[in-house]
Design an enzyme around this catalytic site. Structure first.
Site, PDB file in Angstrom:
ATOM      1  N   GLY A  84     -16.080  11.285  35.938  1.00 12.48           N
ATOM      2  CA  GLY A  84     -15.810  11.469  37.361  1.00 12.48           C
ATOM      3  C   GLY A  84     -14.446  10.964  37.767  1.00 12.48           C
ATOM      4  O   GLY A  84     -13.985  11.190  38.883  1.00 12.48           O
ATOM      5  N   LYS A 100      -8.106   7.140  32.457  1.00  8.72           N
ATOM      6  CA  LYS A 100      -9.134   6.673  33.389  1.00  8.72           C
ATOM      7  C   LYS A 100      -8.437   6.306  34.689  1.00  8.72           C
ATOM      8  O   LYS A 100      -7.460   5.555  34.672  1.00  8.72           O
ATOM      9  CB  LYS A 100      -9.833   5.457  32.781  1.00  8.72           C
ATOM     10  CG  LYS A 100     -11.084   5.045  33.485  1.00  8.72           C
ATOM     11  CD  LYS A 100     -11.926   4.221  32.534  1.00  8.72           C
ATOM     12  CE  LYS A 100     -12.623   3.106  33.251  1.00  8.72           C
ATOM     13  NZ  LYS A 100     -13.344   2.235  32.314  1.00  8.72           N
ATOM     14  N   ARG A 172     -20.777   9.355  23.615  1.00  9.88           N
ATOM     15  CA  ARG A 172     -21.610   8.184  23.919  1.00  9.88           C
ATOM     16  C   ARG A 172     -23.074   8.507  23.707  1.00  9.88           C
ATOM     17  O   ARG A 172     -23.445   9.671  23.602  1.00  9.88           O
ATOM     18  CB  ARG A 172     -21.471   7.837  25.420  1.00  9.88           C
ATOM     19  CG  ARG A 172     -20.096   7.807  25.922  1.00  9.88           C
ATOM     20  CD  ARG A 172     -19.959   8.601  27.226  1.00  9.88           C
ATOM     21  NE  ARG A 172     -18.537   8.809  27.497  1.00  9.88           N
ATOM     22  CZ  ARG A 172     -17.789   7.952  28.156  1.00  9.88           C
ATOM     23  NH1 ARG A 172     -18.327   6.895  28.688  1.00  9.88           N
ATOM     24  NH2 ARG A 172     -16.511   8.165  28.290  1.00  9.88           N
ATOM     25  N   ASP A 230     -24.331   5.213  28.974  1.00  8.23           N
ATOM     26  CA  ASP A 230     -23.092   6.011  28.998  1.00  8.23           C
ATOM     27  C   ASP A 230     -21.884   5.167  28.606  1.00  8.23           C
ATOM     28  O   ASP A 230     -20.786   5.712  28.439  1.00  8.23           O
ATOM     29  CB  ASP A 230     -22.877   6.646  30.379  1.00  8.23           C
ATOM     30  CG  ASP A 230     -22.885   5.621  31.503  1.00  8.23           C
ATOM     31  OD1 ASP A 230     -23.920   4.942  31.666  1.00  8.23           O
ATOM     32  OD2 ASP A 230     -21.863   5.468  32.183  1.00  8.23           O
ATOM     33  N   ASP A 240     -15.321   0.593  27.824  1.00 10.66           N
ATOM     34  CA  ASP A 240     -15.524   0.298  29.252  1.00 10.66           C
ATOM     35  C   ASP A 240     -15.510  -1.187  29.559  1.00 10.66           C
ATOM     36  O   ASP A 240     -16.533  -1.853  29.590  1.00 10.66           O
ATOM     37  CB  ASP A 240     -16.802   0.964  29.786  1.00 10.66           C
ATOM     38  CG  ASP A 240     -16.446   2.264  30.463  1.00 10.66           C
ATOM     39  OD1 ASP A 240     -15.247   2.489  30.703  1.00 10.66           O
ATOM     40  OD2 ASP A 240     -17.350   3.060  30.749  1.00 10.66           O
TER      41      ASP A 240
HETATM   42  P1  AMP Z   1     -18.288   3.494  34.708  1.00 10.93           P
HETATM   43  O1  AMP Z   1     -18.873   2.403  35.536  1.00 10.93           O
HETATM   44  O2  AMP Z   1     -16.807   3.474  34.679  1.00 10.93           O
HETATM   45  O3  AMP Z   1     -18.904   3.589  33.371  1.00 10.93           O
HETATM   46  O4  AMP Z   1     -18.652   4.824  35.474  1.00 10.93           O
HETATM   47  C1  AMP Z   1     -19.947   5.331  35.610  1.00 10.93           C
HETATM   48  C2  AMP Z   1     -19.886   6.710  36.233  1.00 10.93           C
HETATM   49  O5  AMP Z   1     -19.355   6.658  37.562  1.00 10.93           O
HETATM   50  C3  AMP Z   1     -19.016   7.708  35.489  1.00 10.93           C
HETATM   51  O6  AMP Z   1     -19.613   8.964  35.587  1.00 10.93           O
HETATM   52  C4  AMP Z   1     -17.721   7.648  36.241  1.00 10.93           C
HETATM   53  O7  AMP Z   1     -16.969   8.824  36.071  1.00 10.93           O
HETATM   54  C5  AMP Z   1     -18.207   7.486  37.667  1.00 10.93           C
HETATM   55  N1  AMP Z   1     -17.203   6.815  38.498  1.00 10.93           N
HETATM   56  C6  AMP Z   1     -16.905   5.515  38.485  1.00 10.93           C
HETATM   57  N2  AMP Z   1     -15.910   5.245  39.352  1.00 10.93           N
HETATM   58  C7  AMP Z   1     -15.571   6.402  39.939  1.00 10.93           C
HETATM   59  C8  AMP Z   1     -14.611   6.787  40.921  1.00 10.93           C
HETATM   60  N3  AMP Z   1     -13.783   5.902  41.497  1.00 10.93           N
HETATM   61  N4  AMP Z   1     -14.548   8.097  41.257  1.00 10.93           N
HETATM   62  C9  AMP Z   1     -15.371   8.998  40.703  1.00 10.93           C
HETATM   63  N5  AMP Z   1     -16.290   8.706  39.761  1.00 10.93           N
HETATM   64  C10 AMP Z   1     -16.402   7.430  39.386  1.00 10.93           C
HETATM   65 MG    MG Z   2     -18.308   4.401  31.725  1.00 13.43          MG
END
Ligand code: AMP
Ligand code: MG
Length: 401
Positions: A84, A100, A172, A230, A240
């Protein structure tokens, strides 16, 4: 040098999971950290990376792919997560390059912005550099950039940032879980794309890698903070670093992430959680495996864990439990016959360095700490105070999303 030609191996192998993205053009990107040895390893020209065109490349202006995946987040299954705010640029020399914080994608959920604060990106860059130098399997960071824009986070308006992540593979457990919601054929394709002969081999090997990794984290006091499925790489690389931290004491309850209210991902829960995550992987592979193979797998789990634990903790458990500082203990006793690091990114040191960078654009502390933890066995790589314990001070991390 001109722009490197990246392959798109993952998107080619798994078009069902790959969504082509045009990328985002940021107004005024600036490179704030560049891992030159890693650039050289990848065959990328450092002078070009620093050029205008290099900065465009590093911020995703030439597009890439966002990948679909699912995952259990804090125990709840989410059938579609996906990149995302991440963009897979492609691969070179067997390594994938992914951004990222590079803007919205088809997988960005409503209310999210696709970007991130520079602070968590600086954390990922530095902690992954330490992990790599300390011999812990990890994704790496080629660079951190500020985007020129600001984002609103817990602390208010802060500079937006991008981390340029390099991994053997970004597949993943959650990728397998997503494929399993689609079809057996797709699940089988993911198994192959991840480099495994069959589902049985994959389950056994990923379990071995992940158990070894987590036992190793335990040995150095690493608290990942968000072990959702994930965020568990099939390659066995640590991935991450958003809310991660280090505990100085071998304290099972140590937990730092602001969103981990019940301590699901506390230091001492990491072994249970990785086993739980491997059970979710087994579940996703069940249609390919069948009941008999799953039963046989279940019987191997304890022994696989015991082996990892014996390798990284073993006879040192009592000493670690009694130690005021895990790093000091490791320095005095070594880790499995190899030296323990002198420098690790201690929580408040790292936070101060990140805050100075994020809030005042002052990168001196950050680069000094980065130099020390990138050469963690060398006493001369940093000042004496940087090696000193902080005394297990209270500390809270934010994942920056
Ligand atoms: P993470 O905590 O980085 O592992 O993210 C978990 C999920 O939330 C993933 O699908 C990311 O792409 C989405 N995500 C986290 N932060 C954002 C953001 N600022 N904008 C869009 N998607 C996000
Ligand atoms: Mg992640």
């Amino acid at each position: 040098m001109t722009r490197p030609q990246l392959a798109h191996s993952l998107a080619d192998a798994l078009p069902e999971l790959a969504h082509e993205e045009p990328g985002t053009r940021f107004e005024n990107p600036q490179l704030v950290a560049l891992n030159e040895p890693l650039a050289a390893e990848l065959g990328l020209d450092v002078a070009w990376l620093r050029s205008r065109d290099g900065l465009r490349f590093l911020t995703g202006a030439y597009g890439g792919h966002a990948m679909a995946y699912a995952g259990h987040q804090f125990g709840q299954f989410v059938p579609l997560l996906g990149d995302g705010r991440a963009l897979l640029l492609g691969d070179i020399g067997g390594r994938e390059i992914q951004l990222k914080g590079s803007g919205l994608t088809v997988f960005s959920r409503r209310g999210t912005d696709g970007v991130g604060a520079v602070g968590p990106m600086l954390r990922e860059h530095l902690v992954s550099a330490f992990m790599h130098a300390a011999g812990v399997p990890t994704t790496r960071s080629l660079a951190v950039l500020t985007t020129g824009g600001t984002v609103i986070r817990q602390q208010g308006a802060v500079p937006g940032g991008i981390v340029v992540r390099v991994a053997r593979s970004h597949l993943r457990v959650g990728t397998v879980q997503y494929a399993a919601t689609q079809s057996e054929e797709l699940t089988q394709k993911v198994v192959q794309a991840a480099g495994f002969m069959d589902a049985e081999t994959m389950l056994a090997e990923v379990t071995r890698r992940q158990f070894d990794l987590v036992a190793r984290w335990m040995r150095i006091g690493f608290v990942h903070g968000v072990m959702n499925t994930d965020n568990v790489a099939l390659s066995g690389e640590t991935i991450d670093y958003g809310p991660c931290a280090f505990t100085e004491r071998f304290d099972g309850a140590a937990s730092f992430s602001s969103i981990d209210r019940h301590g699901r991902y506390a230091f001492g829960n990491q072994p249970n959680i990785i086993a739980w995550n491997m059970a979710r992987l087994a579940e996703a592979l069940y249609p390919l495996l069948g009941a008999e193979k799953v039963d046989a797998y279940v019987k191997t789990v304890q022994a696989t864990w015991d082996e990892a634990w014996a390798r990284w903790i073993g006879a040192d458990l009592d000493g670690l439990n009694a130690a005021a500082d895990i790093t000091t203990y490791n320095r005095e006793h070594g880790i499995g016959g190899t030296p323990g690091p002198v420098f690790i990114p201690r929580n408040h040191m790292l936070q101060e360095a990140i805050d100075a960078a994020e809030q005042h654009g002052d990168y001196d502390k950050y680069h000094a700490l980065l130099a020390a933890v990138s050469d963690p066995y060398n006493e001369k790589a940093g000042p004496e105070w940087m090696a000193r314990p902080e005394g297990q001070l209270p500390y809270v991390t934010f994942c920056g999303t």
